[in-house]
Design a protein around this motif. Structure first.
Motif, PDB file in Angstrom:
ATOM      1  N   PRO A  53       0.769  -1.246   0.000  1.00  0.00           N
ATOM      2  CA  PRO A  53       0.000   0.000   0.000  1.00  0.00           C
ATOM      3  C   PRO A  53       0.800   1.297   0.000  1.00  0.00           C
ATOM      4  O   PRO A  53       0.283   2.326  -0.407  1.00  0.00           O
ATOM      5  CB  PRO A  53      -0.830  -0.114   1.286  1.00  0.00           C
ATOM      6  N   ASP A  54       2.055   1.286   0.443  1.00  0.00           N
ATOM      7  CA  ASP A  54       2.778   2.551   0.587  1.00  0.00           C
ATOM      8  C   ASP A  54       4.198   2.450   0.055  1.00  0.00           C
ATOM      9  O   ASP A  54       5.172   2.533   0.800  1.00  0.00           O
ATOM     10  CB  ASP A  54       2.792   2.982   2.062  1.00  0.00           C
ATOM     11  N   LEU A  55       4.315   2.275  -1.242  1.00  0.00           N
ATOM     12  CA  LEU A  55       5.640   2.209  -1.839  1.00  0.00           C
ATOM     13  C   LEU A  55       6.374   3.541  -1.767  1.00  0.00           C
ATOM     14  O   LEU A  55       7.606   3.578  -1.736  1.00  0.00           O
ATOM     15  CB  LEU A  55       5.541   1.754  -3.300  1.00  0.00           C
ATOM     16  N   GLU A  56       5.651   4.642  -1.741  1.00  0.00           N
ATOM     17  CA  GLU A  56       6.331   5.936  -1.691  1.00  0.00           C
ATOM     18  C   GLU A  56       7.226   6.045  -0.473  1.00  0.00           C
ATOM     19  O   GLU A  56       8.332   6.607  -0.542  1.00  0.00           O
ATOM     20  CB  GLU A  56       5.330   7.093  -1.695  1.00  0.00           C
ATOM     21  N   GLN A  57       6.780   5.502   0.638  1.00  0.00           N
ATOM     22  CA  GLN A  57       7.586   5.558   1.858  1.00  0.00           C
ATOM     23  C   GLN A  57       8.928   4.860   1.645  1.00  0.00           C
ATOM     24  O   GLN A  57       9.977   5.355   2.075  1.00  0.00           O
ATOM     25  CB  GLN A  57       6.799   4.913   3.013  1.00  0.00           C
ATOM     26  N   LEU A  58       8.921   3.719   0.956  1.00  0.00           N
ATOM     27  CA  LEU A  58      10.166   3.001   0.685  1.00  0.00           C
ATOM     28  C   LEU A  58      11.023   3.734  -0.343  1.00  0.00           C
ATOM     29  O   LEU A  58      12.251   3.812  -0.207  1.00  0.00           O
ATOM     30  CB  LEU A  58       9.859   1.598   0.170  1.00  0.00           C
ATOM     31  N   ILE A  59      10.388   4.253  -1.380  1.00  0.00           N
ATOM     32  CA  ILE A  59      11.125   4.985  -2.423  1.00  0.00           C
ATOM     33  C   ILE A  59      11.830   6.202  -1.825  1.00  0.00           C
ATOM     34  O   ILE A  59      12.978   6.511  -2.155  1.00  0.00           O
ATOM     35  CB  ILE A  59      10.163   5.403  -3.549  1.00  0.00           C
ATOM     36  N   GLN A  60      11.149   6.882  -0.936  1.00  0.00           N
ATOM     37  CA  GLN A  60      11.726   8.054  -0.285  1.00  0.00           C
ATOM     38  C   GLN A  60      12.824   7.663   0.689  1.00  0.00           C
ATOM     39  O   GLN A  60      13.892   8.297   0.737  1.00  0.00           O
ATOM     40  CB  GLN A  60      10.623   8.815   0.448  1.00  0.00           C
ATOM     41  N   LYS A  61      12.604   6.616   1.445  1.00  0.00           N
ATOM     42  CA  LYS A  61      13.571   6.170   2.453  1.00  0.00           C
ATOM     43  C   LYS A  61      14.861   5.677   1.818  1.00  0.00           C
ATOM     44  O   LYS A  61      15.962   5.947   2.322  1.00  0.00           O
ATOM     45  CB  LYS A  61      12.951   5.066   3.309  1.00  0.00           C
ATOM     46  N   HIS A  62      14.750   4.953   0.694  1.00  0.00           N
ATOM     47  CA  HIS A  62      15.924   4.354   0.038  1.00  0.00           C
ATOM     48  C   HIS A  62      16.219   5.118  -1.254  1.00  0.00           C
ATOM     49  O   HIS A  62      16.115   4.568  -2.358  1.00  0.00           O
ATOM     50  CB  HIS A  62      15.651   2.884  -0.253  1.00  0.00           C
ATOM     51  N   SER A  63      16.611   6.342  -1.118  1.00  0.00           N
ATOM     52  CA  SER A  63      16.826   7.201  -2.288  1.00  0.00           C
ATOM     53  C   SER A  63      18.012   6.756  -3.139  1.00  0.00           C
ATOM     54  O   SER A  63      18.159   7.177  -4.286  1.00  0.00           O
ATOM     55  CB  SER A  63      17.029   8.651  -1.846  1.00  0.00           C
ATOM     56  N   ASN A  64      18.873   5.883  -2.586  1.00  0.00           N
ATOM     57  CA  ASN A  64      20.029   5.373  -3.324  1.00  0.00           C
ATOM     58  C   ASN A  64      19.688   4.151  -4.161  1.00  0.00           C
ATOM     59  O   ASN A  64      20.530   3.651  -4.914  1.00  0.00           O
ATOM     60  CB  ASN A  64      21.147   5.001  -2.337  1.00  0.00           C
ATOM     61  N   ILE A  65      18.457   3.656  -4.054  1.00  0.00           N
ATOM     62  CA  ILE A  65      18.025   2.476  -4.794  1.00  0.00           C
ATOM     63  C   ILE A  65      17.094   2.908  -5.928  1.00  0.00           C
ATOM     64  O   ILE A  65      16.184   3.709  -5.722  1.00  0.00           O
ATOM     65  CB  ILE A  65      17.286   1.476  -3.876  1.00  0.00           C
ATOM     66  N   LEU A  66      17.317   2.356  -7.108  1.00  0.00           N
ATOM     67  CA  LEU A  66      16.415   2.583  -8.229  1.00  0.00           C
ATOM     68  C   LEU A  66      15.288   1.560  -8.147  1.00  0.00           C
ATOM     69  O   LEU A  66      15.521   0.357  -8.288  1.00  0.00           O
ATOM     70  CB  LEU A  66      17.159   2.459  -9.554  1.00  0.00           C
ATOM     71  N   PHE A  67      14.072   2.028  -7.892  1.00  0.00           N
ATOM     72  CA  PHE A  67      12.904   1.159  -7.769  1.00  0.00           C
ATOM     73  C   PHE A  67      12.247   0.972  -9.138  1.00  0.00           C
ATOM     74  O   PHE A  67      11.901   1.954  -9.802  1.00  0.00           O
ATOM     75  CB  PHE A  67      11.885   1.757  -6.797  1.00  0.00           C
TER      76      PHE A  67
END
Length: 337
Positions: free
Chosen positions: A146-160
C-alpha cells in the motif's frame, strides 16, 4: 524462460474448454478495436515509427507528462530486459514470488541478485542494493503493497522498478506513476495487453524521469513496436473512458469463485486482483494440470517455477461464471483413489 509461463495451450494441440492459466482480461479486446486495426492494414507496407513517437506523445498527454517521461515498448518484457541491460551488473533485489523474467533478465546482464520475500519488504532490503524490482499488484499472488512511496523516499540510493502490469485489476492500491516527477529513483512499468486483452500485439510503456528514460532509450532497438501495436495503442487511449473493464463485477466473481474452489478441496489464498494462488492437497500442480487437460480440456497455470512457491501451487484467473463452474466441477474428480 521460453517455456513455463501461462497461456501455453498451443503446446498441447487441443481445443480448450477454459483457460485459467492467463491473467489477461477474459472479456476480450475493446469493441471496435478489431475493425480499427483492419482499417490500418495498408500501413504494414511501411516501417513503423522508430520509437512509436506519436503514441508516446498521446500517452504523455493522457498522463499529464512530457514525452521525455515516456518510452513505449514491445510489452513489459522488453521494458524489463531494457532496464536489466541499461543497469547491468548491479546489486539487484527481486521481491518474490515474482514474474520469472525479472530474474532471467538480470542473469543475462550479470546482476548480483538477492531475493526478498514480499512479507519482509518493509525492513528487509539488503544494504548495498542498487536496483529493486517489485510487481504491485503482485504476480502471481495478487497481493498489494500500500505505501511504496515511503520506501522509495527512504531508500533514495536504490532505483525502484515498479511493475504495474495489473494495476487496472484492483481497487486496493493506486498507481505510483504520478511520483516519477517527484522521485528520480523510480521507473514505472505499464502494460497495455492485460486489461485490453491484446497480449499477442505486445505493447507497454515505461514512465520515469527524463534522464532515466534517455538512458533506457539508448539501449532500445529501433522499430521494436510494430505498426498494428501502435495503432492499437492510439485506439485504447482515444477510447480510454469507455473501454474500462467491469472491475466491480470481476472482483465479485473472483470472491465467489475462490469460495467455491475452497469448498472443492483446494487451498485458496487471498488476493486483491482477479487472479489468485491456490494449492492442491495431494500430488503436484504439474499432475493436476495434466489431469485437467486430459480429462476436461481445462488449462491452469502450474506455479511451481515461481521462486518461493512449491510444486503444489497453481495460479488461477477468474473467467466467466460458466467457465468458472467447469473448473469447480472438474476438481470434484481430483482426489485420491
Amino acid at each position: 524462460m521460453f517455456q513455463g509461463h501461462g497461456d501455453d495451450g498451443y503446446l498441447y494441440g487441443q481445443t480448450l474448454a477454459a483457460d485459467f492459466s492467463t491473467n489477461v482480461w477474459h472479456g476480450g479486446p475493446p469493441k471496435g478495436l478489431k475493425e480499427h486495426l483492419f482499417s490500418q492494414w495498408e500501413n504494414v507496407q511501411r516501417y513503423p515509427e522508430v520509437l512509436a513517437e506519436s503514441l508516446t506523445e498521446k500517452i504523455a498527454l493522457s498522463c499529464n507528462f512530457k514525452a521525455e517521461n515516456i518510452l513505449v515498448t514491445n510489452g513489459s518484457t522488453e521494458s524489463i530486459y531494457l532496464i536489466a541491460q541499461a543497469y547491468q551488473q548491479r546489486k539487484t533485489t527481486l521481491i518474490i514470488p515474482a514474474f520469472a523474467e525479472y530474474e532471467d533478465a538480470c542473469k543475462m546482464f550479470g546482476h548480483e541478485i538477492s531475493f526478498l520475500d514480499w512479507s519482509a519488504l518493509q525492513t528487509g532490503i539488503t544494504p548495498g542494493t542498487e536496483l529493486l524490482f517489485i510487481c504491485n499488484p503482485n504476480n502471481p499472488t495478487g497481493a498489494v503493497y500500500p505505501d511504496l512511496e515511503q520506501l522509495i523516499q527512504k531508500h533514495s540510493n536504490i532505483l525502484f522498478v515498479v511493475d504495474e502490469a495489473f494495476i487496472e485489476f484492483t481497487f486496493s492500491v493506486i498507481s505510483v506513476i504520478a511520483l516519477i516527477e517527484k522521485y528520480t529513483n523510480l521507473i514505472v512499468l505499464r502494460s497495455m495487453t492485460k486489461a485490453y486483452a491484446i497480449p499477442g500485439l505486445r505493447l507497454g510503456y515505461l514512465a520515469a524521469n527524463p534522464v532515466l528514460i534517455e538512458r533506457l532509450r539508448s539501449f532500445k532497438l529501433p522499430w521494436s513496436v510494430n505498426t498494428m501495436a501502435i495503432a492499437a495503442g492510439h485506439f485504447i487511449f482515444d477510447h480510454a473512458k469507455t473501454i474500462e473493464i467491469p472491475l466491480q463485477q470481476l472482483l465479485a466473481d473472483q470472491a465467489d469463485f475462490s469460495k467455491k474452489l475452497s469448498a472443492s478441496g483446494l487451498i485458496v489464498y487471498p488476493s486483491h486482483t482477479h487472479f489468485f494462488l491456490a494449492r492442491t492437497n495431494w500430488q503436484t500442480a504439474a499432475a493436476l494440470k495434466q489431469f485437467l487437460l486430459k480429462e476436461f480440456n481445462i488449462l491452469i497455470r502450474n506455479a511451481d517455477n515461481f521462486r518461493g512457491l512449491t510444486d503444489k501451487h497453481i495460479r488461477i484467473a477468474t473467467l466467466s461464471k460458466n467457465k468458472n463452474q467447469l473448473l469447480i466441477n472438474a476438481l470434484t474428480k481430483w482426489k485420491p483413489i
